[in-house]
Write a protein that holds these residues in place. Sequence first.
Motif, PDB file in Angstrom:
ATOM      1  N   ASP A   1      42.680-120.137 -86.448  1.00  0.00           N
ATOM      2  CA  ASP A   1      44.007-120.197 -85.840  1.00  0.00           C
ATOM      3  C   ASP A   1      43.984-120.965 -84.527  1.00  0.00           C
ATOM      4  O   ASP A   1      44.874-121.766 -84.249  1.00  0.00           O
ATOM      5  N   ILE A   2      42.969-120.705 -83.698  1.00  0.00           N
ATOM      6  CA  ILE A   2      42.874-121.410 -82.415  1.00  0.00           C
ATOM      7  C   ILE A   2      42.799-122.901 -82.669  1.00  0.00           C
ATOM      8  O   ILE A   2      43.513-123.700 -82.065  1.00  0.00           O
ATOM      9  N   LEU A   3      41.914-123.297 -83.596  1.00  0.00           N
ATOM     10  CA  LEU A   3      41.698-124.717 -83.830  1.00  0.00           C
ATOM     11  C   LEU A   3      42.917-125.359 -84.483  1.00  0.00           C
ATOM     12  O   LEU A   3      43.272-126.489 -84.169  1.00  0.00           O
ATOM     13  N   ARG A   4      43.586-124.626 -85.367  1.00  0.00           N
ATOM     14  CA  ARG A   4      44.782-125.188 -86.003  1.00  0.00           C
ATOM     15  C   ARG A   4      45.909-125.373 -84.999  1.00  0.00           C
ATOM     16  O   ARG A   4      46.653-126.344 -85.068  1.00  0.00           O
ATOM     17  N   LEU A   5      46.054-124.416 -84.089  1.00  0.00           N
ATOM     18  CA  LEU A   5      47.093-124.550 -83.066  1.00  0.00           C
ATOM     19  C   LEU A   5      46.872-125.814 -82.248  1.00  0.00           C
ATOM     20  O   LEU A   5      47.823-126.431 -81.768  1.00  0.00           O
ATOM     21  N   ALA A   6      45.610-126.186 -82.062  1.00  0.00           N
ATOM     22  CA  ALA A   6      45.315-127.378 -81.274  1.00  0.00           C
ATOM     23  C   ALA A   6      45.261-128.628 -82.146  1.00  0.00           C
ATOM     24  O   ALA A   6      45.009-129.721 -81.660  1.00  0.00           O
ATOM     25  N   GLY A   7      45.496-128.475 -83.457  1.00  0.00           N
ATOM     26  CA  GLY A   7      45.513-129.637 -84.342  1.00  0.00           C
ATOM     27  C   GLY A   7      44.138-130.219 -84.624  1.00  0.00           C
ATOM     28  O   GLY A   7      43.990-131.423 -84.784  1.00  0.00           O
ATOM     29  N   VAL A   8      43.103-129.380 -84.697  1.00  0.00           N
ATOM     30  CA  VAL A   8      41.778-129.904 -85.045  1.00  0.00           C
ATOM     31  C   VAL A   8      41.254-129.290 -86.338  1.00  0.00           C
ATOM     32  O   VAL A   8      40.069-129.375 -86.634  1.00  0.00           O
ATOM     33  N   GLY A   9      42.139-128.668 -87.127  1.00  0.00           N
ATOM     34  CA  GLY A   9      41.729-128.152 -88.438  1.00  0.00           C
ATOM     35  C   GLY A   9      40.532-127.235 -88.343  1.00  0.00           C
ATOM     36  O   GLY A   9      40.437-126.420 -87.431  1.00  0.00           O
ATOM     37  N   ASP A  10      39.610-127.349 -89.284  1.00  0.00           N
ATOM     38  CA  ASP A  10      38.482-126.427 -89.332  1.00  0.00           C
ATOM     39  C   ASP A  10      37.225-127.087 -88.758  1.00  0.00           C
ATOM     40  O   ASP A  10      36.119-126.914 -89.267  1.00  0.00           O
ATOM     41  N   GLU A  11      37.401-127.813 -87.661  1.00  0.00           N
ATOM     42  CA  GLU A  11      36.286-128.570 -87.095  1.00  0.00           C
ATOM     43  C   GLU A  11      35.130-127.672 -86.670  1.00  0.00           C
ATOM     44  O   GLU A  11      35.314-126.561 -86.201  1.00  0.00           O
ATOM     45  N   GLU A  12      33.909-128.168 -86.862  1.00  0.00           N
ATOM     46  CA  GLU A  12      32.724-127.469 -86.364  1.00  0.00           C
ATOM     47  C   GLU A  12      31.983-128.387 -85.407  1.00  0.00           C
ATOM     48  O   GLU A  12      32.068-129.607 -85.505  1.00  0.00           O
ATOM     49  N   LEU A  13      31.218-127.766 -84.512  1.00  0.00           N
ATOM     50  CA  LEU A  13      30.560-128.549 -83.477  1.00  0.00           C
ATOM     51  C   LEU A  13      29.515-129.503 -84.059  1.00  0.00           C
ATOM     52  O   LEU A  13      29.157-130.493 -83.438  1.00  0.00           O
ATOM     53  N   SER A  14      29.033-129.202 -85.266  1.00  0.00           N
ATOM     54  CA  SER A  14      28.016-130.086 -85.835  1.00  0.00           C
ATOM     55  C   SER A  14      28.620-131.158 -86.739  1.00  0.00           C
ATOM     56  O   SER A  14      27.896-131.895 -87.395  1.00  0.00           O
ATOM     57  N   ASP A  15      29.958-131.272 -86.774  1.00  0.00           N
ATOM     58  CA  ASP A  15      30.579-132.329 -87.566  1.00  0.00           C
ATOM     59  C   ASP A  15      30.258-133.700 -86.981  1.00  0.00           C
ATOM     60  O   ASP A  15      30.078-133.848 -85.778  1.00  0.00           O
ATOM     61  N   GLY A  16      30.241-134.732 -87.843  1.00  0.00           N
ATOM     62  CA  GLY A  16      30.052-136.094 -87.378  1.00  0.00           C
ATOM     63  C   GLY A  16      31.373-136.720 -86.959  1.00  0.00           C
ATOM     64  O   GLY A  16      32.444-136.137 -87.159  1.00  0.00           O
ATOM     65  N   VAL A  17      31.287-137.941 -86.364  1.00  0.00           N
ATOM     66  CA  VAL A  17      32.478-138.620 -85.843  1.00  0.00           C
ATOM     67  C   VAL A  17      33.534-138.823 -86.933  1.00  0.00           C
ATOM     68  O   VAL A  17      34.718-138.578 -86.721  1.00  0.00           O
ATOM     69  N   LEU A  18      33.098-139.236 -88.139  1.00  0.00           N
ATOM     70  CA  LEU A  18      34.066-139.504 -89.208  1.00  0.00           C
ATOM     71  C   LEU A  18      34.787-138.238 -89.651  1.00  0.00           C
ATOM     72  O   LEU A  18      36.001-138.228 -89.860  1.00  0.00           O
ATOM     73  N   ASP A  19      34.022-137.150 -89.780  1.00  0.00           N
ATOM     74  CA  ASP A  19      34.630-135.861 -90.126  1.00  0.00           C
ATOM     75  C   ASP A  19      35.688-135.477 -89.101  1.00  0.00           C
ATOM     76  O   ASP A  19      36.773-135.008 -89.431  1.00  0.00           O
ATOM     77  N   ILE A  20      35.320-135.656 -87.832  1.00  0.00           N
ATOM     78  CA  ILE A  20      36.234-135.272 -86.769  1.00  0.00           C
ATOM     79  C   ILE A  20      37.504-136.106 -86.820  1.00  0.00           C
ATOM     80  O   ILE A  20      38.616-135.590 -86.708  1.00  0.00           O
ATOM     81  N   LEU A  21      37.341-137.416 -87.000  1.00  0.00           N
ATOM     82  CA  LEU A  21      38.521-138.272 -87.059  1.00  0.00           C
ATOM     83  C   LEU A  21      39.406-137.854 -88.229  1.00  0.00           C
ATOM     84  O   LEU A  21      40.625-137.765 -88.092  1.00  0.00           O
ATOM     85  N   ARG A  22      38.776-137.553 -89.363  1.00  0.00           N
ATOM     86  CA  ARG A  22      39.543-137.139 -90.537  1.00  0.00           C
ATOM     87  C   ARG A  22      40.374-135.895 -90.228  1.00  0.00           C
ATOM     88  O   ARG A  22      41.485-135.730 -90.711  1.00  0.00           O
ATOM     89  N   ARG A  23      39.839-135.012 -89.371  1.00  0.00           N
ATOM     90  CA  ARG A  23      40.581-133.792 -89.060  1.00  0.00           C
ATOM     91  C   ARG A  23      41.627-134.017 -87.970  1.00  0.00           C
ATOM     92  O   ARG A  23      42.665-133.365 -87.961  1.00  0.00           O
ATOM     93  N   ARG A  24      41.322-134.908 -87.026  1.00  0.00           N
ATOM     94  CA  ARG A  24      42.222-135.003 -85.868  1.00  0.00           C
ATOM     95  C   ARG A  24      43.326-136.040 -86.000  1.00  0.00           C
ATOM     96  O   ARG A  24      44.386-135.900 -85.397  1.00  0.00           O
ATOM     97  N   VAL A  25      43.057-137.132 -86.766  1.00  0.00           N
ATOM     98  CA  VAL A  25      44.034-138.218 -86.821  1.00  0.00           C
ATOM     99  C   VAL A  25      45.383-137.782 -87.407  1.00  0.00           C
ATOM    100  O   VAL A  25      46.432-138.180 -86.878  1.00  0.00           O
ATOM    101  N   PRO A  26      45.408-136.950 -88.463  1.00  0.00           N
ATOM    102  CA  PRO A  26      46.726-136.571 -89.006  1.00  0.00           C
ATOM    103  C   PRO A  26      47.623-135.923 -87.957  1.00  0.00           C
ATOM    104  O   PRO A  26      48.820-136.227 -87.872  1.00  0.00           O
ATOM    105  N   TRP A  27      47.043-135.068 -87.140  1.00  0.00           N
ATOM    106  CA  TRP A  27      47.817-134.386 -86.096  1.00  0.00           C
ATOM    107  C   TRP A  27      48.337-135.389 -85.070  1.00  0.00           C
ATOM    108  O   TRP A  27      49.500-135.347 -84.653  1.00  0.00           O
TER     109      TRP A  27
END
Lengths: 460, 460
Positions: A273-299
């Motif tokens: 819920d915290i991460l979704r409220l901030a628009g970062v989906g189910d991001e984890e600290l060990s995700d790579g740059v591409l994973d992160i972009l995939r989660r953050r760009v839609p927001w």
Amino acid sequence: MTDAPHDDPAARRSGPEPEQAVIAALLQGLDAGDRGLVDAALEELHAADLADLIEQLGTDQRRALLAVIPPDTLPEVLTELSESARDQTLALLSPETLAEAVRELDTDDVVYLVEDLDAEDQARVLQGLDPEDRAVVEQSLTYPEYSAGRLMQREVVTAPPFWTVGQLIDWLRAAEELPERFYDVVIVDPAMKPLGKVTLGRVLSARRPVTLESIMDDDPRVVRVDDPQEDVALAFNKYHLVSAPVVDAGGRLVGVITIDDAMEALSEEAEEDILRLAGVGDEELSDGVLDILRRRVPWLTTSAVTASVAASVISLFEDTIEAFVALATLLPIVAAMGGNAGTQSLTVAVRALATRTLTRYNAWRVVRRELMVGVCNGLIFGALIGTLGAVFFGNAMLGPIIAGALIANMFAAALLGILVPMTLDRLGADPAVSSGTFVTTSCDVVGFFAFLFLATAVLL
Amino acid sequence: MTDAPHDDPAARRSGPEPEQAVIAALLQGLDAGDRGLVDAALEELHAADLADLIEQLGTDQRRALLAVIPPDTLPEVLTELSESARDQTLALLSPETLAEAVRELDTDDVVYLVEDLDAEDQARVLQGLDPEDRAVVEQSLTYPEYSAGRLMQREVVTAPPFWTVGQLIDWLRAAEELPERFYDVVIVDPAMKPLGKVTLGRVLSARRPVTLESIMDDDPRVVRVDDPQEDVALAFNKYHLVSAPVVDAGGRLVGVITIDDAMEALSEEAEEDILRLAGVGDEELSDGVLDILRRRVPWLTTSAVTASVAASVISLFEDTIEAFVALATLLPIVAAMGGNAGTQSLTVAVRALATRTLTRYNAWRVVRRELMVGVCNGLIFGALIGTLGAVFFGNAMLGPIIAGALIANMFAAALLGILVPMTLDRLGADPAVSSGTFVTTSCDVVGFFAFLFLATAVLL
């Protein structure tokens, strides 16, 4: 076990500090190729510490660490990894190592390890299991992700109601293998339907001839195999459950969920819920740059689109701004106040919905209260910023204009901050995902329009 | 207990649904003054359901409900209330009712009930306790709020290491009163220092002549009475603890924390972070308008001040805006993109710090990764919005200008979103409270400056 000298337990603290020195030694040993240092450190660390460390290391160090973890520790370490680190780490292991590892684990842990492997790898790893365990794992994989069926363990201690405490104790003493964690005995009928539950504390304090039926809780909370893990976790926390029998659609016992798994699920759901409220989906600290972009760009795309709507409101009033360019300066203040007030209402509403504390019994009172807060905030900040604005720009009329805009803005923030998540929840959507940009943009639109409309009417 | 007919347990689901009908019946009965309906409904509900309902009702309905809850249920209901609802509800009860209620409770629950009463009321309520319990409660009240000492229960089952399983079982069977929840027996030396821990499952599966020493975990995790509850909760979740002995500064056993309390603490701490990130402090849904304003106004004041800083950047470029008023239209887009990207980085960083997953082993990698994400986001949205802006306003030069602003903006968002919370954490401040407005405003300042500076250089 008794031959080992007793550590001073007071030296072993609950905080993360004491492990830090050991972890530093482990990494130093790995760097220097000092196997003695490495093994001494590995001896000291819990599988969960090693899993956390793996999550924090880069690929090369990960590989080096995986190579020195003893084969009897590795399986447990793997089950302690977060999802994204698990997938990255499994990719570093050979299928043989993995097949070896899963043979040591409880079936629920095997399910966690293999659930995201592709079909071919999954089959190869499961081949290592004996046929009975494999059938159980394959069955579990048919339950939806994040359901009670995935969370439960299949190993359950059961007994018939007519057994005495003495019979149960004798049976437990003779049992070859008991689940690693069990806190209750589930009392079942011949069709495996749960009739009740007896805590181990109760078994231990009753005399041998007492029947289980006479000391059982005959109305235990039972979980359905397809219940969402979120509901299960909330029920554990609310009713202080320590374990709950899981039944299939026919009411037959298929497993048990213990509180440690529910605790993990509860913290996962809050995190989500915290991460979704901030628009970062189910991001984890060990995700790579591409994973992160995939989660953050839609927001960010959503926020670009909604911000354009707010911008188009401003463009309606270009003439006014051209005449009084000070207005442009004040626009970000209007936007910031509405956005922050909206986020406040929104966050309270989203969490209250998630924890089931916002219900039809208090909805109307909560909405009314938010509106009161919105009006008060509008009056407070309208007066404050209005006065400062009028003084700063040396134009008395600017005061009432910005005050009016802030009152409209804060009222809209309160109204939408509570009604948008409530509406989304009623429609079955997740309010945490979709409310944010909509609420803040709407506040911007209301604020900009009120501000520039008033300015046009008064100043032009 | 056995005489009651067995409910079909499958009908009792983990979700909140089945209780809803009973709650509706209860309220209907209260409204209609139908005592039969009320009592039937009260029979069905768990104390936690009643507590949740009290939190959701207005004062009049609360009073009516409190009047019908049976005296033997009331104490448990009170301990299940959230802090703010607890204080409001206690104010509705007479000191006599309260003194009566606390006599039924474990000492940790008494502490929760009286901790926020003023000294006079506290003394009056505690007078109802027997002197020994009162001393224990008064001792517990000396521990800091949100510490292990407040979370623990004092009732612990202990045994010396030389006892056999048989001796322990006989002692448990003879014991007059055992704690409501216990999952482990703590093995202590004559000075009450914990030597180890035996799970009840282990006791039950061992034969009578076996000594406890030979089956105990001789290196259990021990909590210090002044450890923060947050650390304790994280340790329970990480190491899958079910209970942990609590020791004083001298290493002597003073209590035990069980996983259900740790679970509640963990969810409280996550909740607190969510609410602090949104600037609503420790707000509860049952707070009144004045309480809410007291929690929310400081944050809005901060955001008004920081927004004024961003506004002052704009006022540096009034001439440019006067010449190209389209620039004013684009300002909220610059602000929205930077603010949202900053919130994304910030939220990930704050939670990673809170869960201790951002450490010195991955800090540098995480920072570098955020910067990469910032650059990529800048390029993506710079290209996108730059193109659209140039087309929409029919001015080719606007494209590169807004693209440049967004790249600067997103880079600043990434950099500050991760570095600000890391710095605050290192300084010992709570990053969840103080990072938000600082990060988003800084992004605004950078974005506005880059945008208007480039515009002035290129267009004027």
